[in-house]
Write a protein that holds these residues in place. Sequence first.
Motif, mmCIF file in Angstrom:
data_model
loop_
_atom_site.group_PDB
_atom_site.id
_atom_site.type_symbol
_atom_site.label_atom_id
_atom_site.label_comp_id
_atom_site.label_asym_id
_atom_site.label_seq_id
_atom_site.Cartn_x
_atom_site.Cartn_y
_atom_site.Cartn_z
ATOM 1 N N GLU A 154 0.804 -1.230 0.000
ATOM 2 C CA GLU A 154 0.000 0.000 0.000
ATOM 3 C C GLU A 154 0.838 1.282 0.000
ATOM 4 O OE1 GLU A 154 -3.364 0.699 2.424
ATOM 5 O OE2 GLU A 154 -3.644 -1.443 2.850
ATOM 6 N N GLY B 222 -8.785 -3.049 1.313
ATOM 7 C CA GLY B 222 -10.165 -3.212 0.851
ATOM 8 C C GLY B 222 -10.398 -2.634 -0.537
ATOM 9 N N THR B 223 -9.854 -1.436 -0.772
ATOM 10 C CA THR B 223 -10.045 -0.839 -2.101
ATOM 11 C C THR B 223 -9.270 -1.633 -3.146
ATOM 12 O OG1 THR B 223 -8.310 0.736 -1.424
ATOM 13 C CG2 THR B 223 -10.601 1.519 -1.390
HETATM 14 N N1 LIG Z 1 -3.044 3.206 1.445
HETATM 15 C C1 LIG Z 1 -4.249 3.618 0.742
HETATM 16 C C2 LIG Z 1 -5.317 4.061 1.730
HETATM 17 C C3 LIG Z 1 -5.803 2.938 2.604
HETATM 18 C C4 LIG Z 1 -6.488 1.868 1.802
HETATM 19 C C5 LIG Z 1 -7.064 0.819 2.754
HETATM 20 N N2 LIG Z 1 -6.055 -0.070 3.267
HETATM 21 C C6 LIG Z 1 -8.223 0.050 2.163
HETATM 22 O O1 LIG Z 1 -8.658 -0.892 2.860
HETATM 23 O O2 LIG Z 1 -8.733 0.396 1.091
HETATM 24 C C7 LIG Z 1 -3.944 4.812 -0.156
HETATM 25 O O3 LIG Z 1 -3.029 5.569 0.176
HETATM 26 O O4 LIG Z 1 -4.669 4.961 -1.164
#
Ligand SMILES: N[C@@H](CCC[C@H](N)C(=O)O)C(=O)O
Length: 330
Positions: free
Chosen positions: A224, A234-235
Amino acid sequence: MKLLKVHGSGNDFFILDQQQFKQPLAESQLQLLAEKICNRKTGLHGGADGVLAVGASSKESAAVGRMRVINADGSEASMCGNGLRTVARYLSLQNQQATFKVQTMYADLQVKQSTDFAPQVKVFAAEISPVSFAAKDLKMHFAGREKLINQELPEIATDFKFSAVAVPNPHLIAFVSHQQLIGSKLGEIASYLNDGKNPYFPDGVNVSFVEILAENKIFVRTYERGVGYTNACGTAMSAASLMYVLLYQPQNFEQQIEVQNPGGMVKTVAHQRSNKSYWISLIGNATFVAKVTVPLADALQGDFKAITWEETGEQQAYENFVRGLKKSEL
Ligand SMILES: N[C@@H](CCC[C@H](N)C(=O)O)C(=O)O
């Protein structure tokens, strides 16, 4: 200061309800707080992947509350899928509602309590949206490419085909073999694209390798932006599910997909609206690990001697649930 330690599929956060303060924290304080408490070595009780700042929604929004996402490095993201499920549970308890909207940076998103995965493993569904393939929405710069759908990127790696999709935070996704999934290439590519100096993703990007285990069953490993390797994203799992349907199973819109990850498992459904836009349902645990208190001034200095940590007992239930899964491993 009160915090709630939570996780979605092992992607862990501190929920900070800003309504406990007379005034919300200053931006610089929020960033510093995330850096201090999330640090895996010197942070609060083992740190976290980020902070989810919860507050009142804006006047023009019909949402019940608002979520902001601060990564462990202090950078702010537009969205957090695993986090949104935990914030949904938090606001559901606060407002005694089972389905409602949560305001995020670019959209008010629908959330809904769903059927528990197991005793004490609470589950929520979250709308992941908006979705865009446009380079401008991804802040992506590859000469002459406005979109990236299953294409080679010789500028950054050979042997892989990549897709780039914003949900709305940016994701770069490659479908790979098991050997590639467990190898070092993911970390090498993602570290470079998040170095703050490369010309391709100057704001960084979440990078995922995806192994197809069976029809409607995938394994997603993510490095990430602003964090590094996490148990789950999750995204990323939502974006990977949409790309899986678009590239391999275009008839499988509206069908449930099992998405395994190092931290456990979630379910997703890829949708296409009548206006042809896409969105994804992300269904998974919203585990409350512990209620936490720490003096704000101490936390901003990275001093965690005077904390209280009250376990809920849900983490043991979640670990029992994961042990019972027939899950692939890295
Ligand atoms: N690191 C991602 C933000 C967090 C995303 C998260 N872990 C999820 O579950 O979607 C970013 O900087 O876009």
